[in-house]
Scaffold this motif. Structure first.
Motif, short mmCIF file in Angstrom:
data_model
loop_
_atom_site.label_atom_id
_atom_site.label_comp_id
_atom_site.label_asym_id
_atom_site.label_seq_id
_atom_site.Cartn_x
_atom_site.Cartn_y
_atom_site.Cartn_z
N ALA A 82 12.70 58.37 -0.27
CA ALA A 82 13.51 58.95 -1.07
C ALA A 82 13.06 59.87 -2.06
N PHE A 83 13.52 61.16 -2.15
CA PHE A 83 12.78 61.95 -3.42
C PHE A 83 12.98 61.25 -4.82
N THR A 84 12.01 60.94 -5.70
CA THR A 84 12.35 60.49 -6.88
C THR A 84 11.60 61.46 -7.91
N ARG A 85 12.06 61.56 -8.97
CA ARG A 85 11.34 62.83 -10.11
C ARG A 85 10.33 61.74 -10.83
N GLN A 86 9.19 62.49 -10.68
CA GLN A 86 7.96 61.99 -11.35
C GLN A 86 7.50 62.98 -12.23
N LYS A 87 6.99 62.38 -13.31
CA LYS A 87 6.48 63.27 -14.47
C LYS A 87 5.18 63.94 -13.96
N PRO A 88 4.76 65.14 -14.00
CA PRO A 88 3.43 65.59 -13.85
C PRO A 88 2.43 64.72 -14.32
N GLY A 89 1.26 64.60 -13.56
CA GLY A 89 -0.09 63.82 -13.93
C GLY A 89 -0.61 64.90 -14.89
N LEU A 180 -11.36 64.42 -14.04
CA LEU A 180 -9.90 64.17 -13.87
C LEU A 180 -9.61 63.36 -12.59
N ALA A 181 -10.37 63.63 -11.54
CA ALA A 181 -10.14 63.19 -10.43
C ALA A 181 -10.74 61.57 -10.12
N THR A 182 -11.61 61.36 -10.99
CA THR A 182 -12.40 60.04 -10.61
C THR A 182 -12.37 59.03 -11.89
N ASP A 185 -6.55 56.50 -14.53
CA ASP A 185 -5.56 57.34 -14.92
C ASP A 185 -4.47 56.50 -14.85
N PRO A 186 -3.56 56.34 -16.01
CA PRO A 186 -2.38 55.79 -16.09
C PRO A 186 -1.25 56.09 -15.07
N ASP A 187 -1.31 57.50 -14.36
CA ASP A 187 -0.54 57.83 -13.39
C ASP A 187 -0.88 58.00 -12.11
N HIS A 191 -3.72 63.97 -7.06
CA HIS A 191 -4.96 64.57 -7.66
C HIS A 191 -5.30 63.60 -8.82
N SER A 192 -4.96 62.30 -8.85
CA SER A 192 -5.21 61.71 -10.08
C SER A 192 -6.51 60.89 -9.86
N GLY A 193 -6.92 60.18 -10.95
CA GLY A 193 -8.05 59.33 -10.65
C GLY A 193 -7.46 57.86 -10.18
N PRO A 194 -8.38 56.78 -10.12
CA PRO A 194 -7.77 55.57 -9.64
C PRO A 194 -6.84 54.94 -10.66
N PRO A 195 -6.01 54.38 -10.64
CA PRO A 195 -5.04 53.50 -11.39
C PRO A 195 -5.81 52.84 -12.59
#
Ligand SMILES: [Fe+2]
Ligand SMILES: [Fe+2]
Length: 199
Positions: A82-89, A180-182, A185-187, A191-195
């Motif tokens: 399902a499509f869910t709204r996500q805030k941008p990273g 930014l990619a490595t 990252d909380p989100d 293209h995020s970093g690892p959690p």
């Protein structure tokens, strides 16, 4: 120029492992990324209407990104995601803070940012395709090839716009992109970093 040589650092294994587990969530963000890729290409066409060669190339690229969006939507429907709204990273906004906002410089920076984003997408599709099952594996394999073409296209235009400056500027922006990619990252995003909590 290869994807590995343009990126400042490879994607950490922890991101790939998380993506394999959280592929549903990732698909939702991926659909957004395809829309954003089309919309960034359109924005660049509006910013430089006098550059006809760039305009034509980006028009084709934007259409391709919208087709990718449709493909992702189809897979989401087939896999019942399902499509869910996500805030941008933090990725796109973080990268944007590094770009010059007026010319000379702005056009080169926008092209290089496009190149880096496409290169990171390409790298991640390549890492994910063999770890996922059909139909995702096949889709990611195909998208990896498109994004490789896109990153080359952006690099070629950047090279033509600023032959003496593009490489040094690419290195500088690649460092920021790699962070930014490595970095943790909380989100969790495409293209995020690892959690993890931000350092
Ligand atoms: Fe795409
Ligand atoms: Fe692309």
């Amino acid at each position: 120029m290869s994807v590995g040589s343009i990126l400042g650092a490879p994607t950490p294994c922890a991101w790939v492992d998380t993506a394999v587990e959280r592929w549903r969530e990732l698909l939702v963000d991926h659909a957004n990324c395809e829309k954003k890729a089309a919309s960034s290409a359109l924005a660049l066409m509006f910013a430089y209407p006098e550059d006809r060669r760039l305009g034509l190339a980006l028009s084709r690229l934007a259409r391709e990104e919208l087709r990718h969006f449709e493909q992702v939507q189809k897979v989401m429907a087939a896999l019942d995601v399902a499509f869910t709204r996500q805030k941008p990273g933090r990725y796109a906004s973080g990268l944007r803070t590094q770009l010059r906002t007026s010319d000379p410089g702005r056009k080169l920076d926008l092209l290089l940012a496009g190149a880096l984003i496409e290169a990171r997408s390409c790298e991640r599709f390549r890492l994910l395709a063999p770890r996922l099952q059909a139909p995702l594996s096949g889709l990611y394999e195909q998208l990896e090839q498109s994004e490789a073409r896109h990153f080359e296209l952006y690099v070629d235009f950047a090279r033509a716009v600023a032959p003496g400056e593009w490489e040094g500027r690419l290195r500088a922006l690649a460092l920021c992109e790699a962070e930014l990619a490595t970095q943790p990252d909380p989100d969790f995003r495409f293209h995020s970093g690892p959690p993890g909590p931000e350092l």
